[in-house]
Design an enzyme around this catalytic site. Structure first.
Site, PDB file in Angstrom:
ATOM      1  N   ARG A 109       8.386 104.772  33.900  1.00 59.27           N
ATOM      2  CA  ARG A 109       9.097 106.053  33.832  1.00 59.27           C
ATOM      3  C   ARG A 109      10.233 106.017  32.818  1.00 59.27           C
ATOM      4  O   ARG A 109      10.509 107.017  32.161  1.00 59.27           O
ATOM      5  CB  ARG A 109       9.659 106.416  35.212  1.00 59.27           C
ATOM      6  N   GLU A 119      12.924 101.267  40.008  1.00 56.21           N
ATOM      7  CA  GLU A 119      12.502 100.121  40.821  1.00 56.21           C
ATOM      8  C   GLU A 119      13.620  99.114  41.097  1.00 56.21           C
ATOM      9  O   GLU A 119      13.672  98.501  42.162  1.00 56.21           O
ATOM     10  CB  GLU A 119      11.323  99.412  40.148  1.00 56.21           C
ATOM     11  N   ASP A 154       8.660  97.278  44.941  1.00 55.46           N
ATOM     12  CA  ASP A 154       9.809  98.115  44.594  1.00 55.46           C
ATOM     13  C   ASP A 154       9.477  99.594  44.399  1.00 55.46           C
ATOM     14  O   ASP A 154      10.188 100.308  43.712  1.00 55.46           O
ATOM     15  CB  ASP A 154      10.411  97.580  43.295  1.00 55.46           C
ATOM     16  N   GLU A 178       7.478  89.780  47.593  1.00 53.14           N
ATOM     17  CA  GLU A 178       7.957  89.870  46.198  1.00 53.14           C
ATOM     18  C   GLU A 178       9.432  90.292  46.188  1.00 53.14           C
ATOM     19  O   GLU A 178       9.843  91.234  45.509  1.00 53.14           O
ATOM     20  CB  GLU A 178       7.106  90.830  45.350  1.00 53.14           C
ATOM     21  N   HIS A 199      -3.082 105.180  32.419  1.00 50.14           N
ATOM     22  CA  HIS A 199      -2.530 105.472  33.750  1.00 50.14           C
ATOM     23  C   HIS A 199      -2.702 106.970  34.056  1.00 50.14           C
ATOM     24  O   HIS A 199      -2.637 107.801  33.152  1.00 50.14           O
ATOM     25  CB  HIS A 199      -1.052 105.100  33.740  1.00 50.14           C
ATOM     26  N   HIS A 213       3.054 102.651  31.587  1.00 54.36           N
ATOM     27  CA  HIS A 213       3.314 103.717  32.576  1.00 54.36           C
ATOM     28  C   HIS A 213       4.772 103.858  32.970  1.00 54.36           C
ATOM     29  O   HIS A 213       5.112 104.755  33.735  1.00 54.36           O
ATOM     30  CB  HIS A 213       2.500 103.465  33.849  1.00 54.36           C
TER      31      HIS A 213
HETATM   32  C1  UD1 Z   1       4.564 104.317  40.606  1.00 56.39           C
HETATM   33  C2  UD1 Z   1       5.829 103.563  41.055  1.00 56.39           C
HETATM   34  C3  UD1 Z   1       6.129 102.417  40.115  1.00 56.39           C
HETATM   35  C4  UD1 Z   1       4.906 101.546  39.882  1.00 56.39           C
HETATM   36  C5  UD1 Z   1       3.731 102.407  39.440  1.00 56.39           C
HETATM   37  C6  UD1 Z   1       2.484 101.552  39.310  1.00 56.39           C
HETATM   38  C7  UD1 Z   1       7.659 104.756  42.155  1.00 56.39           C
HETATM   39  C8  UD1 Z   1       8.851 105.605  41.978  1.00 56.39           C
HETATM   40  N1  UD1 Z   1       6.976 104.456  41.050  1.00 56.39           N
HETATM   41  O1  UD1 Z   1       4.889 104.987  39.391  1.00 56.39           O
HETATM   42  O2  UD1 Z   1       7.170 101.624  40.650  1.00 56.39           O
HETATM   43  O3  UD1 Z   1       5.206 100.586  38.888  1.00 56.39           O
HETATM   44  O4  UD1 Z   1       3.497 103.421  40.417  1.00 56.39           O
HETATM   45  O5  UD1 Z   1       1.464 102.219  38.663  1.00 56.39           O
HETATM   46  O6  UD1 Z   1       7.322 104.393  43.258  1.00 56.39           O
HETATM   47  N2  UD1 Z   1      -1.353 110.015  39.635  1.00 56.39           N
HETATM   48  C9  UD1 Z   1      -2.646 110.421  39.887  1.00 56.39           C
HETATM   49  N3  UD1 Z   1      -3.497 109.553  40.526  1.00 56.39           N
HETATM   50  C10 UD1 Z   1      -3.129 108.307  40.882  1.00 56.39           C
HETATM   51  C11 UD1 Z   1      -1.828 107.893  40.597  1.00 56.39           C
HETATM   52  C12 UD1 Z   1      -0.945 108.744  39.985  1.00 56.39           C
HETATM   53  O7  UD1 Z   1      -3.015 111.544  39.566  1.00 56.39           O
HETATM   54  O8  UD1 Z   1      -3.952 107.569  41.428  1.00 56.39           O
HETATM   55  C13 UD1 Z   1      -0.409 110.939  38.962  1.00 56.39           C
HETATM   56  C14 UD1 Z   1       0.061 112.088  39.877  1.00 56.39           C
HETATM   57  O9  UD1 Z   1       0.219 113.244  39.115  1.00 56.39           O
HETATM   58  C15 UD1 Z   1       1.414 111.581  40.355  1.00 56.39           C
HETATM   59  C16 UD1 Z   1       1.911 110.867  39.115  1.00 56.39           C
HETATM   60  O10 UD1 Z   1       0.758 110.233  38.567  1.00 56.39           O
HETATM   61  O11 UD1 Z   1       2.275 112.610  40.772  1.00 56.39           O
HETATM   62  C17 UD1 Z   1       3.021 109.886  39.323  1.00 56.39           C
HETATM   63  O12 UD1 Z   1       2.737 108.974  40.359  1.00 56.39           O
HETATM   64  P1  UD1 Z   1       3.986 108.169  41.064  1.00 56.39           P
HETATM   65  O13 UD1 Z   1       3.436 107.234  42.071  1.00 56.39           O
HETATM   66  O14 UD1 Z   1       5.007 109.128  41.509  1.00 56.39           O
HETATM   67  O15 UD1 Z   1       4.679 107.387  39.906  1.00 56.39           O
HETATM   68  P2  UD1 Z   1       4.159 106.308  38.901  1.00 56.39           P
HETATM   69  O16 UD1 Z   1       4.803 106.662  37.616  1.00 56.39           O
HETATM   70  O17 UD1 Z   1       2.693 106.151  39.014  1.00 56.39           O
HETATM   71  N1  UDP Z   2      -4.623  97.259  36.801  1.00 52.44           N
HETATM   72  C1  UDP Z   2      -5.899  97.665  37.135  1.00 52.44           C
HETATM   73  N2  UDP Z   2      -6.540  98.578  36.319  1.00 52.44           N
HETATM   74  C2  UDP Z   2      -5.957  99.089  35.214  1.00 52.44           C
HETATM   75  C3  UDP Z   2      -4.639  98.672  34.893  1.00 52.44           C
HETATM   76  C4  UDP Z   2      -4.001  97.751  35.721  1.00 52.44           C
HETATM   77  O1  UDP Z   2      -6.475  97.211  38.122  1.00 52.44           O
HETATM   78  O2  UDP Z   2      -6.587  99.898  34.532  1.00 52.44           O
HETATM   79  C5  UDP Z   2      -3.921  96.308  37.707  1.00 52.44           C
HETATM   80  C6  UDP Z   2      -3.388  95.060  37.060  1.00 52.44           C
HETATM   81  O3  UDP Z   2      -4.327  94.027  37.126  1.00 52.44           O
HETATM   82  C7  UDP Z   2      -2.152  94.750  37.898  1.00 52.44           C
HETATM   83  C8  UDP Z   2      -1.723  96.089  38.425  1.00 52.44           C
HETATM   84  O4  UDP Z   2      -2.795  96.987  38.209  1.00 52.44           O
HETATM   85  O5  UDP Z   2      -2.465  93.940  39.019  1.00 52.44           O
HETATM   86  C9  UDP Z   2      -0.504  96.582  37.703  1.00 52.44           C
HETATM   87  O6  UDP Z   2      -0.265  97.900  38.055  1.00 52.44           O
HETATM   88  P1  UDP Z   2       0.694  98.841  37.243  1.00 52.44           P
HETATM   89  O7  UDP Z   2       0.820  98.342  35.848  1.00 52.44           O
HETATM   90  O8  UDP Z   2       0.229 100.228  37.482  1.00 52.44           O
HETATM   91  O9  UDP Z   2       2.087  98.685  38.029  1.00 52.44           O
HETATM   92  P2  UDP Z   2       3.279  97.618  37.944  1.00 52.44           P
HETATM   93  O10 UDP Z   2       2.725  96.250  38.132  1.00 52.44           O
HETATM   94  O11 UDP Z   2       3.976  97.810  36.636  1.00 52.44           O
HETATM   95  O12 UDP Z   2       4.172  98.040  39.073  1.00 52.44           O
END
Ligand code: UD1
Ligand code: UDP
Length: 373
Positions: A218, A135, A99, A121, A248, A216
């Protein structure tokens, strides 16, 4: 012999990569398919952690993460970036998972080209478009376009049928997260060094019960994150527990947690763990405190109670079985529920049962057979 079906898997965040790598491994090993992989790089560091562990080298990497990216800019870049890859690859099928913005944009770009989309999923619904946000709407959009829906459970399949999705296109396959968990567990058994880096923290917190924490979402930014931080601070004062919290990389999460929790004796704020170390963290934890989707599936599978810091869940199976509990983001409620589990052995035992409604580890194989058909 028929020419192989060209399948393009598209993903970009940590959880998608974890839930897609078993499928990519299976596609790569199967002569019925020509497997191509496109990553958006929506997450950079946390995506690469998974690609490294799983040994996946994508054919396309859009590398489009921006610091603190907005949803509209991200989505616009995804749509045009993925569109170009689709034009170059012309796959028979596109496969997306879950999602995220990457999944939704990947499906939409395929739909614009009349390329059939398979959704892994499928059918998770909270019934509230603001929780999880965005999502819930992303997966409804994907559901409206997909030609094949791989629902992890019968509950998810029923939700799709309620939305008038053609039942012939809905298949209950389990969730690939259990395939991923089995694979990583086997890897750690063969090479314990893969998950050995938590040892110093385990020594620091020897004699204390460990709570694994992640956050994490939003919709929790602002007040929700403050509530979570407040709860952790109060729990740390107990003295007999320690919290290990891989934070995160989203700056909205890191800022609050660093400001509120840095330097507390019983709290370890650490960098995101790679998948083997996160599996190890669940293993050494008494319980998990999280707002994550994936952790709600993994913790019950590993027999660990999971307290979900959200108001609703699209994964009701754990709550119904009594292995997961919704506790919201109010500090008073979180602290009360954690204390109850820590101090009442019967309450703890009732939740700490291995429960695995999300799959048997054979989901990828089922999905491949359905695609081949
Ligand atoms: C995203 C997904 C969410 C998912 C989550 C899992 C969307 C809208 N959101 O949210 O559904 O549950 O990932 O973790 O698709 N960043 C880094 N390095 C990384 C990852 C993120 O620096 O490896 C920082 C960056 O500043 C980036 C921000 O996190 O702009 C947000 O990342 P983004 O993928 O937009 O949203 P998440 O809140 O991580
Ligand atoms: N996870 C990981 N390292 C971490 C935290 C989470 O590998 O430090 C894994 C966890 O096992 C799970 C996935 O990341 O499989 C969940 O990701 P996240 O919580 O970012 O996203 P969501 O599942 O809520 O979309």
């Amino acid at each position: 012999m028929k020419s192989p079906l060209k399948i393009l898997t598209i993903f970009g965040t940590r959880p998608e990569a974890i839930k897609m790598f078993p499928l990519v491994h299976a596609l790569d090993a199967d002569e019925r398919f020509d497997s191509r992989v496109c990553v958006s790089g929506q997450h950079r560091g946390m995506l690469d952690q998974v690609l490294d562990i799983a040994g996946i080298r994508p054919h396309h990497d859009l590398d489009l993460m921006q610091p603190d990216q907005t949803l509209d800019a991200l989505t616009a870049n995804l749509l045009t970036g993925i569109g170009k890859v689709l034009d170059a690859e012309q796959p028979d099928w596109v496969v997306v998972q879950g999602d995220t913005a990457t999944a939704m944009s990947g499906a939409l770009a395929a739909y614009y080209r009349k390329i059939p989309v398979a959704h892994v999923e499928a059918g998770l619904r909270s019934g509230n478009i603001h929780h999880p946000w965005p999502e819930e709407v992303n997966r409804k959009i994907i559901g409206s376009m997909a030609a094949l829906h791989f629902a992890p459970t019968e509950t998810a399949a029923a939700a799709l049928r309620l939305e008038n999705v053609d039942p012939a296109t809905v298949h209950v396959t389990g969730n690939t997260v259990i395939d991923a968990l089995h694979w990583i567990t086997a890897q750690i058994e063969q090479r314990p060094a893969l998950a050995a880096d938590l040892a110093p923290l385990e020594a620091r917190f020897a004699g204390k019960r460990i709570i694994g924490v992640t956050s994490h979402r939003r919709e929790n930014f602002g007040g929700g994150m403050e509530g979570i931080a407040d709860a952790i601070r109060q729990l740390a004062a107990r003295g007999d527990v320690a919290m290990i919290f891989p934070v995160h990389l989203n700056p909205n999460v890191r800022k609050v947690m660093n400001e509120q929790l840095a330097g507390l004796e019983n709290v370890a704020l650490i960098e995101p763990l790679d998948y083997p170390h996160f599996a190890r963290l669940i293993d050494i934890s008494t319980l998990m405190l999280t707002d994550s989707g994936g952790v709600q599936e993994e913790a019950p599978a590993l027999g660990k109670p999971v307290l979900v810091m959200r108001e609703t869940t699209e994964r009701p199976e754990g709550v119904e079985a009594g292995t997961a509990l919704l506790v919201g983001t109010d500090a008073v409620r979180i602290v009360a529920e954690v204390n109850r589990l820590l101090d009442d052995a019967d309450a703890y035992d009732a939740m700490a049962r291995a429960h695995n409604p999300f799959g048997d580890g054979l989901t990828s194989a089922r999905i491949l057979d359905l695609l081949a058909r």
